[in-house]
Design a protein around this motif. Structure first.
Motif, PDB file in Angstrom:
ATOM      1  N   ASP A   1      -0.759  -5.742  23.159  1.00  0.00           N
ATOM      2  CA  ASP A   1      -0.618  -4.315  22.850  1.00  0.00           C
ATOM      3  C   ASP A   1      -1.199  -4.001  21.474  1.00  0.00           C
ATOM      4  OD1 ASP A   1       0.621  -3.918  25.259  1.00  0.00           O
ATOM      5  OD2 ASP A   1       2.659  -3.837  24.443  1.00  0.00           O
TER       6      ASP A   1
ATOM      7  N   LEU B   1      -4.686   8.394  19.522  1.00  0.00           N
ATOM      8  CA  LEU B   1      -4.936   7.221  20.352  1.00  0.00           C
ATOM      9  C   LEU B   1      -5.329   7.633  21.769  1.00  0.00           C
ATOM     10  CD1 LEU B   1      -2.089   4.766  19.263  1.00  0.00           C
ATOM     11  CD2 LEU B   1      -4.507   4.664  18.666  1.00  0.00           C
TER      12      LEU B   1
ATOM     13  N   GLN C   1      -0.071   9.674  18.232  1.00  0.00           N
ATOM     14  CA  GLN C   1      -0.051   9.456  19.676  1.00  0.00           C
ATOM     15  C   GLN C   1      -1.232  10.157  20.341  1.00  0.00           C
ATOM     16  OE1 GLN C   1       3.775  10.386  21.338  1.00  0.00           O
ATOM     17  NE2 GLN C   1       3.229   9.723  23.397  1.00  0.00           N
TER      18      GLN C   1
ATOM     19  N   GLU D   1      -7.790   2.487  17.571  1.00  0.00           N
ATOM     20  CA  GLU D   1      -7.829   3.052  16.217  1.00  0.00           C
ATOM     21  C   GLU D   1      -9.226   2.931  15.625  1.00  0.00           C
ATOM     22  OE1 GLU D   1      -4.745   0.893  14.293  1.00  0.00           O
ATOM     23  OE2 GLU D   1      -3.182   2.364  14.765  1.00  0.00           O
TER      24      GLU D   1
ATOM     25  N   VAL E   1      -4.200  -1.363  20.671  1.00  0.00           N
ATOM     26  CA  VAL E   1      -3.994  -0.248  19.739  1.00  0.00           C
ATOM     27  C   VAL E   1      -5.024  -0.308  18.618  1.00  0.00           C
ATOM     28  CG1 VAL E   1      -2.441   0.702  17.988  1.00  0.00           C
ATOM     29  CG2 VAL E   1      -1.554   0.102  20.240  1.00  0.00           C
TER      30      VAL E   1
END
Length: 358
Positions: A342, A99, A96, A350, A346
């Protein structure tokens, strides 16, 4: 990357930013004020995660001590159970934080100009353009965004060869910035009497809307032509010189706006689109210079890249960049795209973090 060191460095930066905010003179420079407030919010959220992370690490160390040194057997057992829970939370919290370490892109907050054009497939491609446009309109309605059609070129079968739409709202570009590229549809067209499967394509361009402060355009570089609008639109549209064509001479970019009856309104919208296209071109050039950051598959924004396939016979939508499929095509076309969007965001973060970690 040493996660603790990185977070400690950002903790020091957070103190500096808070000192800047406390300076009453900062409001005199509105751009600087907005930038500092944005950074403060980002660092504040990150420090909250850091505090939670430190609590987990501290709890792990304390439980290890209890397990080895506590005299009470029940106390040792409780420590073992809590240690197991905290050790499971630790990697989740680290992911978490990783990111979150990627700062938000200021462009993500911008409104957009969405351009969808038919490519290969004739009439079926134009119908697919309409389907894609309606899909994004449904998404906009769900998100509470406002939309306005700026230009449309309808076809005889009810599709669009091209449609340009302004979408405004919260975090619009940040939500759908990765939609740019070639979209492919596989289905039996309504115009196909033999029931044969056809593959057609359309291109999508998501352009962050540019303000005059974002891009400087020399008026001498733009040729402005006015003309009568073509196609359906009523007496005023077709009998007055209401259509406007802007030609940016250095780049060759041409913008034609004719949807409004007023030449003034058409000119305003044409300049709005021209600024967005030039701003997008500027950003693309900057991205090429930062070539390492552009190694992200999801982020190259290449208009010629096939990014997604909509397979109607198999009720499947597949994004080829992240190899993700959704088996509810009607729902997806109704604007229920959040899982895919989403996942793309993400993945992009990454990839950015992987570059930072080198």
């Amino acid at each position: 990357m040493d996660l603790i060191k990185k977070l400690e460095d950002l903790s020091q930066r957070f103190k500096i930013v808070q000192e800047e905010i406390a300076d009453p003179d900062i409001v005199k420079d509105q751009k600087r004020y907005r930038d500092v407030m944005r950074e403060n919010q980002y660092l504040s959220d990150l420090m909250e995660l850091y505090d939670q992370y430190k609590t987990i690490l501290r709890g792990i160390e304390e439980d290890k001590v209890l397990i080895t040194e506590a005299d009470d057997a029940d106390m040792r057992e409780m420590a073992r159970e809590e240690l197991k829970e905290l050790q499971e939370k630790q990697p989740q919290m680290e992911e978490q934080i990783k990111l979150k370490l990627i700062p938000p892109d200021p462009l993500d907050e911008k409104n957009i100009i969405l351009e969808i054009r038919s490519a290969a497939g004739g009439d079926e491609a134009s119908l697919f353009v309409r389907d894609l446009w309606e899909m994004y309109c449904h998404l906009a309605e769900r998100k509470g965004w406002k939309k306005e059609v700026m230009e449309q070129q309808e076809t005889e079968v009810g599709g669009f060869n091209k449609i340009v739409t302004s979408i405004t709202g919260q975090f619009v570009y940040g939500t759908i910035r990765w939609e740019s590229g070639v979209h492919r549809v596989q289905r039996v067209p309504a115009t196909e009497s033999q029931g044969r499967l056809q593959t057609s394509t359309a291109t999508v361009a998501v352009l962050p809307e540019a303000e005059e402060a974002d891009i400087t355009i020399n008026p001498g570089d733009v040729r402005v032509d006015v003309m009568r609008a073509g196609g359906p639109g009523g007496q005023c549209v077709n009998t007055t010189d209401s259509a406007v064509r802007l030609t940016h001479i250095p780049t060759g970019i041409v913008v034609i706006q004719q949807d409004q009856k007023s030449q003034i309104k058409n000119k305003e919208k044409a300049w709005q689109v021209l600024r967005a296209r030039l701003f997008d071109l500027k950003q693309s050039e900057l991205d090429k210079e930062r070539s390492s950051a552009r190694k992200m598959m999801v982020g190259n924004g290449d208009r010629s890249e096939k990014i997604r396939t909509y397979n109607y016979p198999q009720d499947r939508v597949t994004d080829h960049r992240i190899n993700m499929s959704v088996h509810n095509l009607p729902g997806f076309m109704a604007g229920n795209m959040d899982d895919m969007l989403d996942a793309l965001n993400v993945y992009a973060k990454e990839e950015q973090f992987a570059e930072l970690d080198k």
